[in-house]
Design an enzyme around this catalytic site. Structure first.
Site, PDB file in Angstrom:
ATOM      1  N   LYS A   1      52.534  34.241  38.616  1.00 28.39           N
ATOM      2  CA  LYS A   1      51.168  33.680  38.647  1.00 28.39           C
ATOM      3  C   LYS A   1      50.252  34.431  37.676  1.00 28.39           C
ATOM      4  O   LYS A   1      49.556  33.820  36.866  1.00 28.39           O
ATOM      5  CB  LYS A   1      50.607  33.786  40.069  1.00 28.39           C
ATOM      6  CG  LYS A   1      49.100  33.568  40.151  1.00 28.39           C
ATOM      7  CD  LYS A   1      48.577  33.608  41.569  1.00 28.39           C
ATOM      8  CE  LYS A   1      48.211  34.974  42.090  1.00 28.39           C
ATOM      9  NZ  LYS A   1      46.906  35.495  41.655  1.00 28.39           N
ATOM     10  N   ASN A   2      50.247  35.749  37.785  1.00 29.13           N
ATOM     11  CA  ASN A   2      49.263  36.512  37.008  1.00 29.13           C
ATOM     12  C   ASN A   2      49.628  36.647  35.531  1.00 29.13           C
ATOM     13  O   ASN A   2      48.861  37.190  34.745  1.00 29.13           O
ATOM     14  CB  ASN A   2      49.016  37.880  37.643  1.00 29.13           C
ATOM     15  CG  ASN A   2      48.250  37.728  38.949  1.00 29.13           C
ATOM     16  OD1 ASN A   2      47.712  36.654  39.243  1.00 29.13           O
ATOM     17  ND2 ASN A   2      48.208  38.783  39.742  1.00 29.13           N
TER      18      ASN A   2
ATOM     19  N   CYS B   1      34.163  39.081  45.971  1.00 33.22           N
ATOM     20  CA  CYS B   1      35.171  38.264  46.628  1.00 33.22           C
ATOM     21  C   CYS B   1      35.677  39.030  47.835  1.00 33.22           C
ATOM     22  O   CYS B   1      35.235  40.140  48.095  1.00 33.22           O
ATOM     23  CB  CYS B   1      36.301  37.912  45.682  1.00 33.22           C
ATOM     24  SG  CYS B   1      37.385  39.273  45.343  1.00 33.22           S
TER      25      CYS B   1
ATOM     26  N   ARG C   1      34.273  43.488  42.492  1.00 35.92           N
ATOM     27  CA  ARG C   1      34.959  43.005  41.287  1.00 35.92           C
ATOM     28  C   ARG C   1      34.032  42.508  40.165  1.00 35.92           C
ATOM     29  O   ARG C   1      34.074  41.339  39.775  1.00 35.92           O
ATOM     30  CB  ARG C   1      35.973  41.909  41.660  1.00 35.92           C
ATOM     31  CG  ARG C   1      37.023  42.395  42.614  1.00 35.92           C
ATOM     32  CD  ARG C   1      37.997  41.314  42.981  1.00 35.92           C
ATOM     33  NE  ARG C   1      39.007  41.090  41.960  1.00 35.92           N
ATOM     34  CZ  ARG C   1      39.960  40.170  42.062  1.00 35.92           C
ATOM     35  NH1 ARG C   1      39.996  39.379  43.112  1.00 35.92           N
ATOM     36  NH2 ARG C   1      40.854  40.026  41.118  1.00 35.92           N
TER      37      ARG C   1
ATOM     38  N   ASP D   1      48.654  44.687  44.973  1.00 39.19           N
ATOM     39  CA  ASP D   1      49.055  43.361  45.457  1.00 39.19           C
ATOM     40  C   ASP D   1      50.246  43.429  46.420  1.00 39.19           C
ATOM     41  O   ASP D   1      50.648  42.403  46.971  1.00 39.19           O
ATOM     42  CB  ASP D   1      49.401  42.436  44.274  1.00 39.19           C
ATOM     43  CG  ASP D   1      48.162  42.050  43.483  1.00 39.19           C
ATOM     44  OD1 ASP D   1      47.045  42.208  43.996  1.00 39.19           O
ATOM     45  OD2 ASP D   1      48.319  41.600  42.330  1.00 39.19           O
TER      46      ASP D   1
ATOM     47  N   ARG E   1      47.833  29.806  47.108  1.00 35.03           N
ATOM     48  CA  ARG E   1      47.307  30.192  45.800  1.00 35.03           C
ATOM     49  C   ARG E   1      48.365  30.939  44.999  1.00 35.03           C
ATOM     50  O   ARG E   1      48.358  30.875  43.769  1.00 35.03           O
ATOM     51  CB  ARG E   1      46.092  31.112  45.955  1.00 35.03           C
ATOM     52  CG  ARG E   1      44.881  30.435  46.519  1.00 35.03           C
ATOM     53  CD  ARG E   1      43.709  31.348  46.478  1.00 35.03           C
ATOM     54  NE  ARG E   1      43.455  31.799  45.101  1.00 35.03           N
ATOM     55  CZ  ARG E   1      42.431  32.535  44.745  1.00 35.03           C
ATOM     56  NH1 ARG E   1      41.547  32.910  45.652  1.00 35.03           N
ATOM     57  NH2 ARG E   1      42.275  32.907  43.502  1.00 35.03           N
TER      58      ARG E   1
HETATM   59  N1  EPU Z   1      36.572  46.353  37.602  1.00 36.22           N
HETATM   60  C1  EPU Z   1      35.280  46.679  37.263  1.00 36.22           C
HETATM   61  N2  EPU Z   1      34.745  46.110  36.145  1.00 36.22           N
HETATM   62  C2  EPU Z   1      35.423  45.230  35.380  1.00 36.22           C
HETATM   63  C3  EPU Z   1      36.723  44.885  35.736  1.00 36.22           C
HETATM   64  C4  EPU Z   1      37.281  45.462  36.863  1.00 36.22           C
HETATM   65  O1  EPU Z   1      34.637  47.486  37.938  1.00 36.22           O
HETATM   66  O2  EPU Z   1      34.871  44.742  34.383  1.00 36.22           O
HETATM   67  C5  EPU Z   1      37.193  46.982  38.780  1.00 36.22           C
HETATM   68  C6  EPU Z   1      37.504  45.966  39.884  1.00 36.22           C
HETATM   69  O3  EPU Z   1      36.382  45.718  40.692  1.00 36.22           O
HETATM   70  C7  EPU Z   1      38.649  46.643  40.618  1.00 36.22           C
HETATM   71  C8  EPU Z   1      39.383  47.373  39.473  1.00 36.22           C
HETATM   72  O4  EPU Z   1      38.465  47.479  38.407  1.00 36.22           O
HETATM   73  O5  EPU Z   1      38.142  47.579  41.535  1.00 36.22           O
HETATM   74  C9  EPU Z   1      40.639  46.688  38.975  1.00 36.22           C
HETATM   75  O6  EPU Z   1      40.388  45.305  38.793  1.00 36.22           O
HETATM   76  P1  EPU Z   1      41.098  44.430  37.685  1.00 36.22           P
HETATM   77  O7  EPU Z   1      40.084  43.958  36.713  1.00 36.22           O
HETATM   78  O8  EPU Z   1      42.293  45.137  37.147  1.00 36.22           O
HETATM   79  O9  EPU Z   1      41.566  43.186  38.559  1.00 36.22           O
HETATM   80  P2  EPU Z   1      41.639  41.707  38.037  1.00 36.22           P
HETATM   81  O10 EPU Z   1      42.007  41.723  36.612  1.00 36.22           O
HETATM   82  O11 EPU Z   1      40.434  40.973  38.464  1.00 36.22           O
HETATM   83  C10 EPU Z   1      44.208  41.366  38.468  1.00 36.22           C
HETATM   84  C11 EPU Z   1      45.047  40.449  39.287  1.00 36.22           C
HETATM   85  C12 EPU Z   1      44.874  40.776  40.766  1.00 36.22           C
HETATM   86  C13 EPU Z   1      45.295  42.236  40.971  1.00 36.22           C
HETATM   87  C14 EPU Z   1      44.499  43.155  40.053  1.00 36.22           C
HETATM   88  C15 EPU Z   1      44.936  44.608  40.104  1.00 36.22           C
HETATM   89  C16 EPU Z   1      45.085  38.462  37.913  1.00 36.22           C
HETATM   90  C17 EPU Z   1      44.696  37.054  37.735  1.00 36.22           C
HETATM   91  N3  EPU Z   1      44.634  39.070  39.025  1.00 36.22           N
HETATM   92  O12 EPU Z   1      42.865  41.154  38.899  1.00 36.22           O
HETATM   93  O13 EPU Z   1      45.749  39.915  41.486  1.00 36.22           O
HETATM   94  O14 EPU Z   1      45.089  42.610  42.315  1.00 36.22           O
HETATM   95  O15 EPU Z   1      44.620  42.716  38.688  1.00 36.22           O
HETATM   96  O16 EPU Z   1      46.273  44.730  39.778  1.00 36.22           O
HETATM   97  O17 EPU Z   1      45.830  39.020  37.113  1.00 36.22           O
HETATM   98  C18 EPU Z   1      46.515  38.718  43.358  1.00 36.22           C
HETATM   99  O18 EPU Z   1      47.388  38.210  42.640  1.00 36.22           O
HETATM  100  O19 EPU Z   1      46.536  38.615  44.624  1.00 36.22           O
HETATM  101  C19 EPU Z   1      45.430  39.492  42.746  1.00 36.22           C
HETATM  102  C20 EPU Z   1      44.290  39.760  43.388  1.00 36.22           C
END
Ligand code: EPU
Length: 421
Positions: A22-23, A116, A121, A306, A398
Site C-alpha cells: 500500500k505505502n 488524525c 501529523r 505500523d 484501507r
Molecule cells: N512529521 C512532522 N512533520 C512533517 C512530517 C512528519 O512532524 O512534515 C512527524 C509526524 O507527525 C510523525 C513523524 O514525523 O510523528 C513520522 O511521520 P511520517 O511523515 O514519516 O509519516 P507519514 O509519511 O505520514 C507514513 C506511512 C504511515 C507510517 C509512517 C511511519 C504512508 C502513506 N504512510 O506516514 O503508514 O505509519 O510513514 O512509518 O506511507 C499505515 O500504513 O497504517 C500508516 C499510518
C-alpha cells in the site's frame, strides 16, 4: 458498515501470499502525475486507500481505473491541480500529490490534512522543502497553495525522517532545475521503491534507502511499467498472527530483509522464523508459550510503528512483562482500551505501554479507530476464547485486501457480516 466475526483459539496453518505494498503504491500512483502518456503499475493492492488515490487522480482530470491489480494511469494535462478536503480527510497520503503537481504544473492546491487518530501529523517538512526549492506557500481557507514556475534544486535538512515528506520532495526534485540533496531522509523500502520507479521514468536519483538522497533534476520524465514490491506490513501482520495462534504459516512472496525487524523480535520471543525459497515460514508454540520482549518503534530499519499494535496483541499472552514504546507517533495506543476489554493487562504511561501477559483473552465486541489498531484486534480475536466482533472494518479495508479471505484458508474461523453497525 461491515463487521468481522471471529471464533478464536484456532492455530493458523498453511500458506498465504502477500499483496503489493500500500505505502509504495500510493506515492507511485502520484508519480504518474510527472509524465504524459500511460503508466502501468502491476501488483497494485485492491484497497480502499488505493481507490481513494484513484478518485483523487480522476478528480484532477487523470484517467485511471483500479478494478484489477494492473492499474493504468494517464495524467496527460490535468484540469485541476487540486486535492479537495473531501478526499484528503479520507486519506492523509493525498498530500503526496503536492510535490508532483508543483513540479509539473507550477501550482498545487491541497487541503491541509489536519490531525488524525494516531497523532497531529503536520506536513511542515514537506512545505519547508518545497520552499527551499523556491515555491511560495500560502495557507488559505484550510488549503495549502504552493506555487513556483520552475523549482530549483536545494539542500534540504529534514528535521525528522518523514516518509511521505521524503517522497513528496523526491518527486518535486526529479523535475526541478539542478541538484537537490535531501539530508535526514526516510530510509523505508517504500522510499527506495519510489526512487526505483522515478529512475525508470528517467529521473536521476541516488542514495534512496540511505539518509542522504541526491537528485539531479531532469527536463522530462517518461511513462513506466512497473510491478510494486510486496507489502512488508501485511506480511508482518500475517507473521504475528501465525505466531500468536501457535501456528505454522509460510508467508509467500515477502522480501525477507523488509520484515527482518519483525522477524528478529519474533525470534527473541521464542518463535521459529526461517527463510524458505518462496518466503518466510513462522512456527510458533503460541501466545502463552512465548517470552515477553520489549519493542521501541523507530523509522526504518528500526521496528516499524505500523507493526506495534499487532505485536501488542501477541505480547498480551506472553510470559512476563513487555514494554512497548511508541516513538514515531504520539497517540498510537487506541487499541489498548479494546485489548483490555478482551482481558489483556496493559497500562499506558505516556509513550510506553506495559503489557503483562495473561492466561487467556476472551472474545468481545471491539472497535478500532485506525488501520493497524484494527489489525491488532483481529489478531486478538484469533487467540481469544469465544467470539469476537470487530466493528468498523472499513479501517482494516484501507490497508488489508479482504483479510477474511486471506486468513480463512489458513484455518481461521472468520467471516464478514455486511452492513452491520
Ligand atoms: N512529521 C512532522 N512533520 C512533517 C512530517 C512528519 O512532524 O512534515 C512527524 C509526524 O507527525 C510523525 C513523524 O514525523 O510523528 C513520522 O511521520 P511520517 O511523515 O514519516 O509519516 P507519514 O509519511 O505520514 C507514513 C506511512 C504511515 C507510517 C509512517 C511511519 C504512508 C502513506 N504512510 O506516514 O503508514 O505509519 O510513514 O512509518 O506511507 C499505515 O500504513 O497504517 C500508516 C499510518
Amino acid at each position: 458498515m461491515d463487521k468481522l466475526v471471529i471464533e478464536g483459539a484456532v492455530p493458523l496453518h498453511g500458506t498465504v501470499r502477500v499483496s503489493g505494498a500500500k505505502n509504495a503504491a500510493l506515492p507511485i500512483l502520484c508519480a504518474s502525475l510527472l509524465t504524459d502518456g500511460v503508466c502501468t503499475f502491476r501488483n497494485v493492492p485492491r484497497l480502499r486507500d488505493v481507490e481513494t488515490m484513484a478518485a483523487l487522480l480522476r478528480f484532477m482530470g487523470a484517467d485511471t481505473d483500479t478494478t484489477t491489480s494492473v492499474v493504468n494511469v494517464r495524467a496527460g494535462s490535468l484540469r485541476k491541480p487540486e486535492a479537495p478536503y473531501e478526499l484528503v480527510k479520507q486519506m492523509r497520503a493525498s498530500v503526496l500529490v503536492l510535490g508532483p503537481l508543483v513540479a509539473r504544473y507550477g501550482r498545487a492546491r491541497v487541503s491541509l490534512p489536519g490531525g488524525c487518530a494516531i497523532g497531529a501529523r503536520p506536513i511542515d517538512q514537506h512545505l519547508k522543502g518545497l520552499q527551499a526549492m523556491g515555491a511560495t506557500i500560502t495557507l488559505d481557507h484550510g488549503y495549502v497553495l504552493a506555487e513556483c514556475a520552475t523549482l530549483k534544486g536545494a539542500t534540504i535538512h529534514l528535521d525528522m525522517a518523514t516518509v511521505t515528506g521524503t517522497e513528496n520532495l523526491m518527486m518535486a526534485a526529479a523535475l526541478a532545475r539542478g541538484r537537490t540533496q535531501l539530508v535526514g531522509a526516510a530510509r523505508e523500502p517504500e522510499v527506495e521503491e519510489l526512487a526505483r520507479v522515478l529512475n525508470k521514468m528517467g529521473a536521476r536519483i541516488d542514495g534512496a534507502g540511505t539518509d542522504v538522497i541526491h537528485i539531479e533534476g531532469v527536463d522530462v520524465l517518461h511513462p513506466v511499467d512497473h510491478a510494486i514490491i510486496p507489502d512488508r506490513i501485511e506480511a508482518g501482520t500475517f507473521m504475528v498472527a501465525a505466531a500468536a495462534t501457535g501456528g505454522d504459516v509460510l508467508v509467500e512472496g515477502v522480501i525477507p530483509e523488509h520484515v527482518e525487524p519483525t522477524a528478529a523480535k519474533l525470534r527473541e520471543a521464542g518463535v521459529e522464523v526461517t527463510r524458505e525459497e518462496s518466503g518466510i515460514r513462522v512456527r510458533s508454540p503460541g501466545g502463552r508459550g512465548l517470552r515477553s520482549v520489549d519493542i521501541t518503534t523507530a523509522p526504518h530499519p528500526g521496528y516499524p510503528t505500523d507493526m506495534q499494535a499487532q505485536f501488542m496483541a501477541l505480547m498480551s499472552l506472553a510470559q512476563g512483562t513487555s514494554v512497548i514504546t511508541e516513538s514515531v507517533f504520539e497517540n498510537r495506543f487506541m487499541h489498548v482500551p479494546e485489548l483490555t476489554r478482551m482481558g489483556a493487562e496493559v497500562e499506558v504511561h505516556g509513550g510506553a505501554a506495559i503489557v503483562r501477559g495473561v492466561e487467556s483473552l476472551s472474545g468481545a465486541v471491539v472497535m478500532a479507530t485506525d488501520l493497524r489498531a484494527s489489525a491488532s484486534l483481529v489478531i486478538a480475536g484469533l487467540i481469544a476464547a469465544g467470539e469476537t466482533e470487530v466493528l468498523r472494518v472499513y479501517h482494516l479495508d484501507r490497508g488489508y485486501e479482504a483479510i477474511e479471505t486471506r486468513l480463512g484458508p489458513l484455518g481461521a474461523r472468520i467471516r464478514r457480516v455486511r452492513g452491520a453497525a
